[in-house]
Design a protein around this motif. Sequence first.
Motif, PDB file in Angstrom:
ATOM      1  N   SER A 111       0.814  -1.221   0.000  1.00  0.00           N
ATOM      2  CA  SER A 111       0.000   0.000   0.000  1.00  0.00           C
ATOM      3  C   SER A 111       0.845   1.267   0.000  1.00  0.00           C
ATOM      4  CB  SER A 111      -0.928   0.013   1.222  1.00  0.00           C
ATOM      5  OG  SER A 111      -0.195   0.189   2.422  1.00  0.00           O
ATOM      6  N   VAL A 112       2.117   1.170   0.343  1.00  0.00           N
ATOM      7  CA  VAL A 112       2.980   2.360   0.396  1.00  0.00           C
ATOM      8  C   VAL A 112       4.010   2.345  -0.725  1.00  0.00           C
ATOM      9  CG1 VAL A 112       2.675   2.693   2.862  1.00  0.00           C
ATOM     10  CG2 VAL A 112       4.510   1.203   2.056  1.00  0.00           C
ATOM     11  N   SER A 113       3.698   1.619  -1.785  1.00  0.00           N
ATOM     12  CA  SER A 113       4.607   1.537  -2.920  1.00  0.00           C
ATOM     13  C   SER A 113       4.230   2.586  -3.975  1.00  0.00           C
ATOM     14  CB  SER A 113       4.566   0.142  -3.540  1.00  0.00           C
ATOM     15  OG  SER A 113       5.335   0.094  -4.719  1.00  0.00           O
ATOM     16  N   GLU A 114       5.214   3.097  -4.688  1.00  0.00           N
ATOM     17  CA  GLU A 114       4.959   4.045  -5.772  1.00  0.00           C
ATOM     18  C   GLU A 114       4.552   3.338  -7.059  1.00  0.00           C
ATOM     19  OE1 GLU A 114       8.218   6.619  -6.448  1.00  0.00           O
ATOM     20  OE2 GLU A 114       7.619   8.050  -4.903  1.00  0.00           O
ATOM     21  N   SER A 115       4.708   2.028  -7.098  1.00  0.00           N
ATOM     22  CA  SER A 115       4.430   1.267  -8.309  1.00  0.00           C
ATOM     23  C   SER A 115       2.963   1.371  -8.704  1.00  0.00           C
ATOM     24  CB  SER A 115       4.806  -0.201  -8.103  1.00  0.00           C
ATOM     25  OG  SER A 115       4.395  -0.992  -9.191  1.00  0.00           O
ATOM     26  N   GLN A 116       2.692   1.263 -10.003  1.00  0.00           N
ATOM     27  CA  GLN A 116       1.321   1.275 -10.503  1.00  0.00           C
ATOM     28  C   GLN A 116       0.619  -0.061 -10.295  1.00  0.00           C
ATOM     29  OE1 GLN A 116      -0.437   3.756 -11.862  1.00  0.00           O
ATOM     30  NE2 GLN A 116       1.203   5.296 -11.789  1.00  0.00           N
ATOM     31  N   PHE A 117       1.387  -1.071  -9.931  1.00  0.00           N
ATOM     32  CA  PHE A 117       0.844  -2.410  -9.748  1.00  0.00           C
ATOM     33  C   PHE A 117       1.164  -2.905  -8.338  1.00  0.00           C
ATOM     34  CE2 PHE A 117       2.024  -1.831 -14.186  1.00  0.00           C
ATOM     35  CZ  PHE A 117       0.811  -2.065 -14.824  1.00  0.00           C
ATOM     36  N   ILE A 118       0.399  -3.880  -7.886  1.00  0.00           N
ATOM     37  CA  ILE A 118       0.612  -4.455  -6.564  1.00  0.00           C
ATOM     38  C   ILE A 118       1.923  -5.227  -6.571  1.00  0.00           C
ATOM     39  CG2 ILE A 118      -0.292  -6.058  -4.845  1.00  0.00           C
ATOM     40  CD1 ILE A 118      -3.084  -5.408  -5.816  1.00  0.00           C
ATOM     41  N   SER A 119       2.834  -4.829  -5.711  1.00  0.00           N
ATOM     42  CA  SER A 119       4.136  -5.500  -5.674  1.00  0.00           C
ATOM     43  C   SER A 119       4.692  -5.430  -4.262  1.00  0.00           C
ATOM     44  CB  SER A 119       5.122  -4.832  -6.642  1.00  0.00           C
ATOM     45  OG  SER A 119       5.337  -3.477  -6.278  1.00  0.00           O
ATOM     46  N   PHE A 120       5.517  -6.409  -3.962  1.00  0.00           N
ATOM     47  CA  PHE A 120       6.180  -6.468  -2.663  1.00  0.00           C
ATOM     48  C   PHE A 120       7.550  -7.104  -2.864  1.00  0.00           C
ATOM     49  CE2 PHE A 120       7.305  -8.204   1.460  1.00  0.00           C
ATOM     50  CZ  PHE A 120       6.954  -7.163   2.308  1.00  0.00           C
ATOM     51  N   PRO A 121       8.602  -6.540  -2.288  1.00  0.00           N
ATOM     52  CA  PRO A 121       8.636  -5.355  -1.417  1.00  0.00           C
ATOM     53  C   PRO A 121       8.323  -4.070  -2.177  1.00  0.00           C
ATOM     54  CG  PRO A 121      10.845  -6.108  -1.926  1.00  0.00           C
ATOM     55  CD  PRO A 121       9.933  -7.150  -2.478  1.00  0.00           C
ATOM     56  N   PRO A 122       7.892  -3.027  -1.450  1.00  0.00           N
ATOM     57  CA  PRO A 122       7.476  -1.788  -2.116  1.00  0.00           C
ATOM     58  C   PRO A 122       8.623  -1.097  -2.821  1.00  0.00           C
ATOM     59  CG  PRO A 122       7.617  -1.486   0.264  1.00  0.00           C
ATOM     60  CD  PRO A 122       7.779  -2.958   0.017  1.00  0.00           C
ATOM     61  N   GLN A 123       8.298  -0.461  -3.935  1.00  0.00           N
ATOM     62  CA  GLN A 123       9.280   0.301  -4.694  1.00  0.00           C
ATOM     63  C   GLN A 123       9.181   1.764  -4.271  1.00  0.00           C
ATOM     64  OE1 GLN A 123       8.547  -0.438  -8.828  1.00  0.00           O
ATOM     65  NE2 GLN A 123       8.651  -2.670  -8.613  1.00  0.00           N
ATOM     66  N   ASN A 124      10.102   2.190  -3.444  1.00  0.00           N
ATOM     67  CA  ASN A 124      10.090   3.523  -2.838  1.00  0.00           C
ATOM     68  C   ASN A 124       8.890   3.656  -1.885  1.00  0.00           C
ATOM     69  OD1 ASN A 124      12.394   4.241  -4.347  1.00  0.00           O
ATOM     70  ND2 ASN A 124      11.074   4.826  -6.090  1.00  0.00           N
ATOM     71  N   PHE A 125       8.851   4.727  -1.158  1.00  0.00           N
ATOM     72  CA  PHE A 125       7.782   4.943  -0.182  1.00  0.00           C
ATOM     73  C   PHE A 125       6.880   6.074  -0.656  1.00  0.00           C
ATOM     74  CE2 PHE A 125       5.969   7.112   3.482  1.00  0.00           C
ATOM     75  CZ  PHE A 125       5.393   6.057   4.169  1.00  0.00           C
ATOM     76  N   SER A 126       5.579   5.811  -0.634  1.00  0.00           N
ATOM     77  CA  SER A 126       4.631   6.826  -1.070  1.00  0.00           C
ATOM     78  C   SER A 126       3.272   6.565  -0.442  1.00  0.00           C
ATOM     79  CB  SER A 126       4.508   6.821  -2.603  1.00  0.00           C
ATOM     80  OG  SER A 126       3.499   7.719  -3.019  1.00  0.00           O
ATOM     81  N   LEU A 127       2.576   7.655  -0.116  1.00  0.00           N
ATOM     82  CA  LEU A 127       1.206   7.561   0.408  1.00  0.00           C
ATOM     83  C   LEU A 127       0.183   7.956  -0.654  1.00  0.00           C
ATOM     84  CD1 LEU A 127       1.727   9.124   3.970  1.00  0.00           C
ATOM     85  CD2 LEU A 127       1.644   6.697   3.344  1.00  0.00           C
TER      86      LEU A 127
END
Length: 267
Positions: free
Chosen positions: A35-51
């Motif tokens: 939920s805190v990833s900048e990616s346009q798709f659901i991914s883990f681990p997150p790509q950068n931190f974003s709200l």
Amino acid sequence: MVRSVPGWLRVAAIVFIAATLIVLLAPLIVVIGASVSESQFISFPPQNFSLRWYAAVLSSSAYLSAALISLQIALAVTVTATLVGGAAAIALHRRQLPGSEVLATLFLSPLVLPTIIYAIGMLMFWSATFGPVSPVVLWLGHSVIALPYVVRTTLAVLSESDPALEEAARTMGANRLQRLWLVVVPQCLPGLAAGAFFAFNISFDEAVLSLFLRKPGLTTLPVQIYGQLEFSPDPSVAAVSSLMIAITVVLILVIDRMLGLKRVASV
């Protein structure tokens, strides 16, 4: 003489507990991380931190409308299930109803009935008898599946209550209504609080009933999440799920503040 626990058994118990915690907590960590990833798709681990996805959810009319519907239904279900379930539990505990054992089984029967079977039956019955579905049928359907939890938790508290307290109140001149309100209900409070907590969460998270009993303009939050996953999956789904987890945690903290978590957990 009590024999000491073998070392291998201690290790096995630790491994089992650790594996259980991983299975329980890993999905939550993945959801929150996505939920805190900048990616346009659901991914883990997150790509950068974003709200950004939380902002997208909180500004989305579809999510907010669905959340409002879920909240309204959940609150109505909580009140209904708590009042009806609490009253039923008190009557069943006192065995003042004819066929109380049969009624107790009836109240708890939704726990063993598959939700999808009940949803199909409810849809067919309501459509044939009253016509199109409405928020009323969703409220009734959710109340039925939430009711057993209130009955069960309240009965558990009443089974450990002291009957001498009510007898003492009667001896002191309290009438039946006063004994009920001033003695019985306070004794039931931990069970009622635990049942209300379960009723709210069950209704707010219920997807199967909401999916079958929906109509245009009557979309609950779980159904909205399913629709988003089916047609356009993105991290906003993880953000909504994280907010729902946060709501559950807040409710637990409120119960702990008001009644004490240990007292409620002992129900």
